[in-house]
Design a protein around this motif. Structure first.
Motif, short mmCIF file in Angstrom:
data_model
loop_
_atom_site.label_atom_id
_atom_site.label_comp_id
_atom_site.label_asym_id
_atom_site.label_seq_id
_atom_site.Cartn_x
_atom_site.Cartn_y
_atom_site.Cartn_z
N THR A 121 0.89 -1.40 -0.08
CA THR A 121 -0.10 -0.21 -0.14
C THR A 121 0.97 1.13 0.04
N GLY A 122 2.21 1.01 0.07
CA GLY A 122 2.98 2.29 -0.23
C GLY A 122 3.69 2.76 1.06
N ASP A 123 3.61 2.11 2.24
CA ASP A 123 4.07 2.55 3.19
C ASP A 123 5.20 2.02 3.55
N ALA A 124 6.07 2.46 4.36
CA ALA A 124 7.50 1.73 4.76
C ALA A 124 7.26 0.80 5.88
N VAL A 125 8.31 -0.24 5.96
CA VAL A 125 8.26 -1.43 6.83
C VAL A 125 9.40 -1.29 7.94
N VAL A 126 9.91 -0.24 7.99
CA VAL A 126 11.03 -0.11 8.87
C VAL A 126 10.61 1.08 9.91
N ALA A 127 10.50 0.54 11.23
CA ALA A 127 10.30 1.54 12.20
C ALA A 127 11.23 2.42 12.27
N PRO A 128 10.68 3.82 12.64
CA PRO A 128 11.62 5.16 12.79
C PRO A 128 12.86 4.64 13.54
N SER A 129 12.92 3.99 14.77
CA SER A 129 13.94 3.66 15.79
C SER A 129 14.96 2.83 14.96
N LEU A 130 14.57 1.81 14.22
CA LEU A 130 15.54 0.90 13.39
C LEU A 130 16.03 1.48 12.16
N THR A 131 15.17 2.63 11.75
CA THR A 131 15.63 3.42 10.48
C THR A 131 16.95 4.12 11.04
N ARG A 132 16.56 4.79 12.11
CA ARG A 132 17.88 5.58 12.65
C ARG A 132 18.82 4.83 12.78
N ARG A 133 18.89 3.73 13.78
CA ARG A 133 20.10 2.85 13.91
C ARG A 133 20.80 2.54 12.60
N LEU A 134 19.93 1.90 11.52
CA LEU A 134 20.57 1.50 10.32
C LEU A 134 21.38 2.52 9.72
N LEU A 135 20.89 3.75 9.46
CA LEU A 135 21.37 4.75 8.69
C LEU A 135 22.55 5.45 9.81
N ASP A 136 22.48 5.52 10.70
CA ASP A 136 23.70 6.17 11.64
C ASP A 136 24.77 5.03 11.36
N ALA A 137 24.59 3.90 11.10
CA ALA A 137 25.65 3.03 11.03
C ALA A 137 26.62 3.21 9.72
N TYR A 138 25.52 3.43 8.61
CA TYR A 138 26.10 3.45 7.26
C TYR A 138 25.93 4.75 6.66
N ALA A 139 25.43 5.86 7.21
CA ALA A 139 25.09 6.94 6.23
C ALA A 139 26.35 7.93 6.08
N HIS A 140 27.53 7.52 7.02
CA HIS A 140 28.58 8.47 6.58
C HIS A 140 29.39 8.09 5.53
N ARG A 141 28.97 7.05 4.50
CA ARG A 141 29.67 6.66 3.36
C ARG A 141 28.97 7.53 2.33
N VAL A 142 27.96 8.28 2.47
CA VAL A 142 27.01 9.01 1.46
C VAL A 142 26.80 10.40 1.80
N ILE A 210 16.44 8.49 2.69
CA ILE A 210 17.81 8.19 2.13
C ILE A 210 18.17 9.71 1.39
N VAL A 211 17.20 10.16 0.85
CA VAL A 211 17.53 11.59 0.31
C VAL A 211 18.12 12.45 1.27
N ALA A 212 17.41 12.69 2.40
CA ALA A 212 17.90 13.48 3.36
C ALA A 212 19.17 13.42 3.82
N TYR A 213 19.58 12.17 4.02
CA TYR A 213 20.99 11.76 4.22
C TYR A 213 21.79 12.12 3.04
N ASP A 214 21.56 11.74 1.92
CA ASP A 214 22.25 11.91 0.63
C ASP A 214 22.61 13.45 0.44
N ALA A 215 21.67 14.41 0.79
CA ALA A 215 21.63 15.93 0.66
C ALA A 215 22.37 16.40 1.97
N GLY A 216 22.61 15.76 2.89
CA GLY A 216 23.29 16.36 3.90
C GLY A 216 22.41 17.10 5.03
#
Length: 222
Positions: A121-142, A210-216
């Motif tokens: 239905t177009g929703d995301a399947v990652v809880a906000p807290s888990l999204t944050r943990r995931l991106l915190d770990a790998y966003a520095h690359r982008v 992802i866009v928010a991280y990419d754009a800094g």
């Protein structure tokens, strides 16, 4: 309406278990199985399922490249990455490849079904807290060097308020939290989120993060 699902996994027992679960669930129908990425791409084009349950590690073309190719067609099929670890970098790369979310392989059956239906239905399947943990770990690359995001063409059409909403999405805030922080009603927040997604070309909330991280606009450092 039933949600059609393509199962892509190189382990026969995993595919069997998933198929049995889906066949026993009202409103969800498995329409095919793939044991490798290239087969998943071919079957997705042929069967046009609502959702592909995509394993990452498969022989030949892996799930990441298969996800990119499926999403690149611009069709209605959405991809749900299924991974072993919640901080697996492959999950992050899967989201960047265009997946609409990810679940763990040890998720409970009801969580998997809810995830499939949410993605359909177009929703995301990652809880906000888990999204944050995931991106915190790998966003520095982008992360972009410009923290204002001024050079990112995807942000040119955003109003100041919409940019604020995008930053909030990138920080993993729920609509309720955004409403409280920006002193808006939840219905107004939903409208803003919808406009932000449309303007930046994001298919769903995860892609907006992802866009928010990419754009800094959002940093892994608080």
């Amino acid at each position: 309406m039933t949600t059609t699902v393509l199962i892509a996994d190189d382990q026969p027992l995993q595919r069997l278990g998933l198929r049995m679960l889906l066949e026993g669930t009202d409103g969800v129908t498995p329409v095919g199985e793939a044991s490798q990425g290239a087969e998943a791409v071919r079957l997705a084009a042929e069967l046009r399922p609502d959702v592909v349950l995509m394993d990452v590690r498969m022989p030949g073309m892996d799930g990441l490249e298969a996800t990119r190719q499926i999403v690149a067609t611009g069709g209605r099929t959405r991809v749900l990455i299924v991974t072993t670890f919640d901080l697996d970098e492959y999950a992050y790369e899967g989201l960047r490849a265009g997946a609409s979310g990810f679940l763990l392989k040890d998720a409970r059956p009801e969580e998997l079904i809810a995830g499939i239906q949410a993605v359909a239905t177009g929703d995301a399947v990652v809880a906000p807290s888990l999204t944050r943990r995931l991106l915190d770990a790998y966003a520095h690359r982008v992360l972009a060097p410009d923290p204002s995001g001024a050079d990112d063409p995807r942000l040119k059409e955003l109003s100041d308020r919409e940019r604020e909403v995008l930053v909030a999405i990138g920080n993993g805030w729920t609509n309720t939290e955004i409403a409280e922080q920006l002193y808006l009603s939840e219905s107004t927040v939903k409208k803003h989120v919808g406009r932000v997604l449309a303007k930046i070309g994001a298919r769903d909330r995860i892609q907006a993060v992802i866009v928010a991280y990419d754009a800094g606009l959002v940093s892994s450092k608080h």
